[in-house]
Structures are given as C-alpha cells and as structure tokens.
Write an enzyme that holds these catalytic residues in place. Structure first.
Site, short mmCIF file in Angstrom:
data_model
loop_
_atom_site.label_atom_id
_atom_site.label_comp_id
_atom_site.label_asym_id
_atom_site.label_seq_id
_atom_site.Cartn_x
_atom_site.Cartn_y
_atom_site.Cartn_z
N SER A 1 0.68 -1.14 -0.12
CA SER A 1 0.12 0.02 -0.14
C SER A 1 1.07 1.17 0.00
O SER A 1 1.65 1.36 -0.85
CB SER A 1 -0.97 0.01 1.04
OG SER A 1 -1.98 0.82 0.99
N GLU B 1 -5.58 -6.63 -8.10
CA GLU B 1 -4.71 -5.32 -8.14
C GLU B 1 -3.52 -5.62 -9.03
O GLU B 1 -3.03 -4.48 -9.47
CB GLU B 1 -4.05 -5.29 -6.68
CG GLU B 1 -5.39 -4.73 -5.71
CD GLU B 1 -4.79 -4.24 -4.28
OE1 GLU B 1 -5.17 -3.52 -3.86
OE2 GLU B 1 -3.64 -4.64 -4.23
N HIS C 1 -6.21 -6.48 -1.56
CA HIS C 1 -5.11 -5.77 -1.08
C HIS C 1 -4.45 -6.56 0.11
O HIS C 1 -3.03 -6.53 0.12
CB HIS C 1 -5.68 -4.31 -0.54
CG HIS C 1 -4.71 -3.34 -0.34
ND1 HIS C 1 -4.00 -2.78 -1.39
CD2 HIS C 1 -4.40 -2.60 0.71
CE1 HIS C 1 -3.40 -1.89 -1.26
NE2 HIS C 1 -3.46 -1.79 0.30
#
Length: 709
Positions: A543, A626, A654
């Site tokens: 992240s 992602e 995530h």
C-alpha cells in the site's frame, strides 16, 4: 415458568429444525484453536514462517487502526468473551471460535463454538464498496441477563447472527439474511436481537444482472483493476430487522429499535473517541484546529452544566479511547505519546482536577480495552511477544495476565530489538525498531531489510503482514521496522479538509519526500551503528509502503533489492486502472492526467518513466484484484533488461488473507532477499525453477550494466 438459556436454545432448535453447533463437532484440524495448557520446555528454537502464519489472533492485526474492541465483558463483570482465529496454511482455511475466560484469570478459557470462515471488512472508496481482504473485528454481545452471547459468524460466504448459551456452549444460527449481517444489538429486555444489513443489495444485484444482458455502461461505478463489473453502491443503507432467538420470527425494526444499533460507518470518518458515564456525563474529544487530523483535546460535559476542559499536556494529542470507572468518578483514557507517538500510556482523570494521573506508560502496545468492574481488560503485545489478554487496575495501573493465546512462543528465541529514534529532513520525529539475529555478534555488518510502514506491538510482518520480520532476523538479516512519520500537512491549521491535507502532500511529491528522507536517515543511523552493510540494503512494503518502495527505487541508489505487495501509482493506474471516479479525485488533488504527458510531474514517482535509470531488483507479489496496476511497471523494467519478477495470487485482495498464500509470500520474500543480499540459494528441489529464473535475471542485469563497446 422460568426457562434456562440452554433449554431455550434446545426448544427453538426443535421447533424450527435448526442445527446446533457444539465444540465437540469441530474438525481435528482446529483442535488447537485454544492453546495447550502445557507450556514449552527445553531449549528454545528459531522462529519459522509457519509459526507466524499460525499465530492465534484476537481482534485486528494492526491494533492501532480504529476499530471496536474485540473484547466483551459480561454484565456481571466476571467473564470475558472474544472471537479467536488461527490460520491453517495446510488446508488454506481459518479456524474460528467463540471463547470465554474468567476475568480474574483463575481458569483456562472455554471454547463455546467453533466453525465458520474468516469474515472480511468491506470498505468504501469514491462511493463504491471495495473489498480489501482485511479481517473484520467481531465483538461478541452478551444478553442483558448474561446467559447468552450473540456474535457474527460467517459460513458459506454469508455472515449471519449466531447465539450461544454462555454456560453449555450450545450455539445456533438465528438469522437467514440474503445479505451479510453487519451489525447487531440485544433489545433491552433480552428477548430479541436487532440486526442490520444492506438488503438493497438484493435489488442491486438483480439490476446488475439485467443490465449485463445489454452491456454494462462504463461509468463511475467501475474499478477496472478490481472487477470487470460495476462495484456495489456504498449509498445503499442498512435495513434493520428484529428477530426472536426463541422462535426465529422477525419483523422490520422500528425507529427506536434500530437506534439500538451502532451507526453505519461505511463511507464515514471514524469520530473522535467519547465515553458516557452512568450519571449522564459525556467525555468527548475534539480537534485542536480546523485541520481534520490535528491533535485532540479532552473535555467533559455534564447535563445542564458548563464543559470541564482538561488543559494539561497529557489531555491533548493522540487519544485512542476512553472509559469511565464503575463508580463514574474517574475517566480512564489511552493515549499514544512519546517520540513519534511510540508509547502507550493510560491516564486517570477526575474532572475538575488540573492534572490527570499516569497509570501506565510502555513502549509495548496496549489496545482493544474494555472496562470491567475489577479493571480494564486489554490486549497487550511486545516486539518479541504476541498479544495476550491482561487486566489493568484503574487505580494503580498494576497489570495481571488473564490469557496467553500463544504460549508456544515462550519456546522461541528472538534476537535483540532496539527502539531507534531520529528525525527526517523536514524535522519530524521518526521511529523504528531494529531487530537483530538471535546470534548476532557486535561489530558484524549485516544485510539490512527495511519494512514499512507501521511498527507497533509484536513485529510480525509489517503493514499487511507479508514481510516476516523475526524470520528475516533468524535468517541472518538485520531488520529496520520503520514507522512512518506524521506528515507536515497534518499540523497545518490552514488545511481544513482531508482533501486539502492530502493535496498538500502531493504537491511536489512532498509526502513521498518526507517518507524517503525518514528512511534514508534511519538507514544512515543503522549503518553508523556498525550494524548494516551499506551495500546490502533491501526495502519492502504494501500500500503506502509500496509507494515508498516505488519512490525509493527512482530517487535513491541505496537499495540493492526490493519487494512490494501492491503496485503502482503510475499514470495508467491513477487515470484508468482504478476507474473514472478515482481518476477525477486524484486529478483534483494534483496528480497528472493521462493525456497531459506531464513528464516533469511524474519524473520523481514513475518507474515506467524512469525504468532505464532504475537498477534495484524488484519482486512483486500482488493480488489478482490489483495486479493490472503493475503490469506496465513490470513491462517497462523488463524492456530495459532489469531484474523484476511478479507473482499473481488468485482470489486475493489488498491484504492477502488466505493462509497458504500468506505462507508462500513469506517464504518467497525470504528467498528473494537471501538471493540478492546474501548470495544464498535454498537447496529445496521444488525451488529449482525459481532460482534458475532469478539467476537468468541476475546475468541479464549484469550484462546490461557492462559498458557497451
């Protein structure tokens, strides 16, 4: 006629044909969901990735992120209920159970129910609901008479309300909602349960199915990286119902009944902490300036009276949570303080007194507290010891253990952990934890791995839990577990919205430069200590930590290897990959548009644009939801003959919640950094293909570095 809670459950099951779950029906694979009573004996051993994956967990992984307490005290204050989980990488599943333990700590915990799946958080972003894979904190709810416990349990991809008898452990499902139940509360008389879910999603799914027959309109509902269909609408509200645990009958909740539920927080900012006393006084915190992330101030409001402000320094800053003592005379609050807010401190304040009294201050992490008559019950964890349940005396701060979920860790040896403190180039306080191998010899320089971007409590796997800190140390690395600093923009009173705070950090890549200088100065410190080899530094992150890795690869020549778990904020991902709503939001904040061809803006932050000059070997372990955000980076680096490898994990988010995937990520990160920083290859035949590929990447990289004739 008086009916016991046990007989109520049995009667209801017979009437309605419900099945009753009992601990005896649990699968053998979860037989150790509660730990063995016998403690480890003999010599200690090194930690393994499997130890970290199989940790028993109560509550959230990152306990400093705002969430309800995972601990629930019974009405009589004698028992504590919690949901405990343990990952099983062999079956790629989670063991989940509801347990209770004596608050006094005089007996071992009892498992009331075992079964179900790991429930995950639903997040809102740009008015759509995105799954991120983060475990949901489930707080049990005691009935007013203390005889039953209601909680959320997930089975067959649906979360429902279950109720267990607190004495016998008999448990059963009492709701059959067509959508996930997200909240529950007992009625004041304990005869019914109010629950809520987004029933409007049923109609939304039907509308999506109909629309799909003629083609979905591509609009702000889309997040292409996440899905090839529109994302659910976050504006769909909760619909509240009332159900009887005895009969299963339910009806729509009245306004008064729905008011028993907590507020629906999806799409909303978590409010500052507050606490109400039995006599109606309200302890509140509010921001010290118009800046929405400015330090908090503490005050108490009495009915019909003027507010009482606490003006002491200890009453401002990062106040985490608050509770009134049982007699309502004193307020207990938890504050993050010290250098870069790296300490947990408990205070006792009697409104009207000038100074609060400090009960406890520690560099260990105190979290998830709940008030019981005999003290505050909390989760407590150290850098080298996973969480345990403790009781803290609200008068003296004295602490006593209630339950250790992971006593096996007493048989594991850890290296030295040292808290480091420094400042970045902007003057902000920065901290990190330096972790050394168990057999470290002073004066020896080691390869160093930087993990990001939180360092609190037990040092498990950094943010996202993908970088096994203590396993790195056991493999001969020094590890700098880095905690990001407070942003300069956070203390600017002229920035009165989150949008303005974030926008200020984007201008000239200010936030990324603040983080980069913080890491550079931290690495310099470890090098100056004679511990890190300056030529063998690795960096990792998920992240915001991945963005840190991305920026470091472009703007620093310090790092000899890198690994990231998400990728990347590039022109394509910002303006296309995350959809039209995300693109509009990012452009409003100052990010470069897709057609602007703004090479000046992107120069400090785009690996694609800087691929030719970037030379750090990069491992990308990304979720299938992602990975499209990183394929341009992968292609650009390979086009320039750089060492990059990418692995895509199916049905992942995530946060990679699947245990087998987590273990694979751990192991590959260990292998990657060992290969590039230690020149070491695992002899496991199953990894021969992995190393053959990496050796080819190394040869190609070396050839590209040689001067051309």
């Amino acid at each position: 006629m008086v009916t016991t809670a046990t007989s109520v459950l049995a009667l209801a099951s017979a009437m309605l044909g419900f099945s009753i779950a009992t601990p005896a029906a649990a699968a053998d694979r979860c037989s150790d969901l509660l730990p063995p009573v016998v403690r480890p004996v003999g010599s200690k051993r090194d930690i393994t990735p499997e130890d970290l994956v199989r940790l028993r967990q109560i509550g959230p992984l990152e306990a400093v992120i705002p969430a309800p307490s995972a601990l629930a005290v019974s009405p009589d204050g004698r028992e504590l209920a919690f949901v405990i989980t343990r990952a099983d990488p062999t079956t790629n599943s989670h063991c989940v159970g509801l347990a209770v333990v004596d608050v006094a700590g005089r007996s071992e915990p009892r498992l009331l129910d075992q079964g179900g799946q790991l429930a995950l958080v639903s997040n809102e972003y740009r008015k759509r609901i995105w799954g991120i894979g983060y475990p949901l904190t489930i707080t049990p709810h005691w009935s007013p008479d203390g005889k039953s416990i209601a909680w959320l349990r997930r089975d067959n991809e649906r979360t429902q309300v279950w109720v267990a008898d607190a004495a016998s452990g008999q448990a059963r499902q009492i709701t059959h909602s067509p959508v996930d139940v997200e909240a529950l509360a007992w009625s004041t008389d304990g005869k019914t349960i109010v629950y809520a879910g987004r029933r409007g999603q049923v109609e939304e799914r039907a509308a999506f199915a109909k629309e799909g027959l003629s083609g979905f309109h591509y609009d702000t509902r889309y997040v292409p990286i996440m899905s090839n269909k529109p994302m659910p609408d976050a504006a769909i509200p909760w619909t509240a119902y009332v159900v009887s645990p005895l009969t299963g009958e339910e009806h729509p909740a009245s306004q008064d009944e729905a008011a028993l539920l907590p507020p629906d927080m999806i799409g909303k900012v978590e409010p500052p902490p507050r606490a109400a006393s039995a006599d109606g006084r309200l302890a509140e915190t509010h921001r010290s300036s118009a800046n929405p992330v400015s330090p908090l101030l503490l005050s108490v409001h009495a009915p019909g009276g003027a507010p009482i402000d606490c003006n002491a320094d200890a009453c401002r800053g990062s106040i985490d949570s608050m509770w009134w003592t049982g007699d309502g005379k004193a307020l207990i609050y938890l504050r993050r303080e010290g250098w870069a807010r790296g300490d947990s401190a408990l205070y006792r304040w009697v409104p009207g007194e000038r100074e609060p009294r400090q009960l406890l201050k520690t560099r260990d992490l105190v979290s998830n507290c709940a008030m019981a008559p005999d003290g505050l019950v909390c989760l407590y964890e150290r850098a080298i010891a996973p969480q345990r349940v403790v009781r803290i005396d609200p008068a003296t701060g004295a602490m006593r253990d209630i339950f250790d979920p992971n006593p096996e860790f007493l048989g594991i040896r850890f290296g030295q952990v040292q808290r480091l403190e420094w400042r970045n180039d902007q003057g902000a306080e920065v901290r990190g934890d330096l972790v050394l191998p168990p057999d470290y010899r002073p004066g020896t320089r080691l390869p160093l791995i930087v993990t990001t971007y939180m360092s609190n409590g037990f040092l498990r796997g950094a943010m996202g839990d993908e970088y096994p800190i203590h396993a790195f140390a056991a493999a001969g690395f020094a590890v700098l577990s880095f905690n990001k600093p407070r942003a300069v923009a956070d203390d600017n009173p002229g920035l009165d919205t989150i949008k303005k705070v974030q926008g200020d950090g984007i201008r000239n890549w200010a936030w990324r430069r603040e983080v980069q200088s913080a890491i550079d100065r931290g690495v310099d410190k470890v090098i100056a200590m004679g511990i890190a080899d300056p030529k063998l530094i690795g960096i990792s992150g998920l992240s915001d930590g991945s963005s840190t890795v991305q920026f470091a690869m472009i703007n620093s020549r310090q790092f000899a290897a890198a690994s990231m778990s998400t990728c990347c904020l590039e022109p394509w991902a910002v303006n296309v990959g995350y959809g039209p709503a995300f693109a509009a939001h990012m452009q409003e904040q100052g990010w470069g548009a897709l057609t602007a061809d703004d090479r000046t803006f992107w120069a400090p932050g785009s690996i694609v644009q800087s691929a030719a000059g970037t030379d750090t070997p990069l491992l990308m372990q990304v979720a299938d939801r992602e990975y499209l955000g990183g394929i341009d980076v992968f292609a650009a680096l390979r086009e320039q003959h750089k060492a990059v490898d990418m692995f895509v994990f199916p049905d992942a988010y995530h946060f990679k919640y699947q245990p087998a995937q987590r273990l694979a990520v751990y192991r590959r990160n260990l292998d990657w950094f060992a290969f590039w920083l230690q020149g070491r290859i695992d002899s496991d035949p199953a990894k021969a293909g992995q190393y053959a590929h990496w050796q080819e990447l190394a040869k190609e990289r070396e050839a590209a570095q040689r001067p051309q004739d």
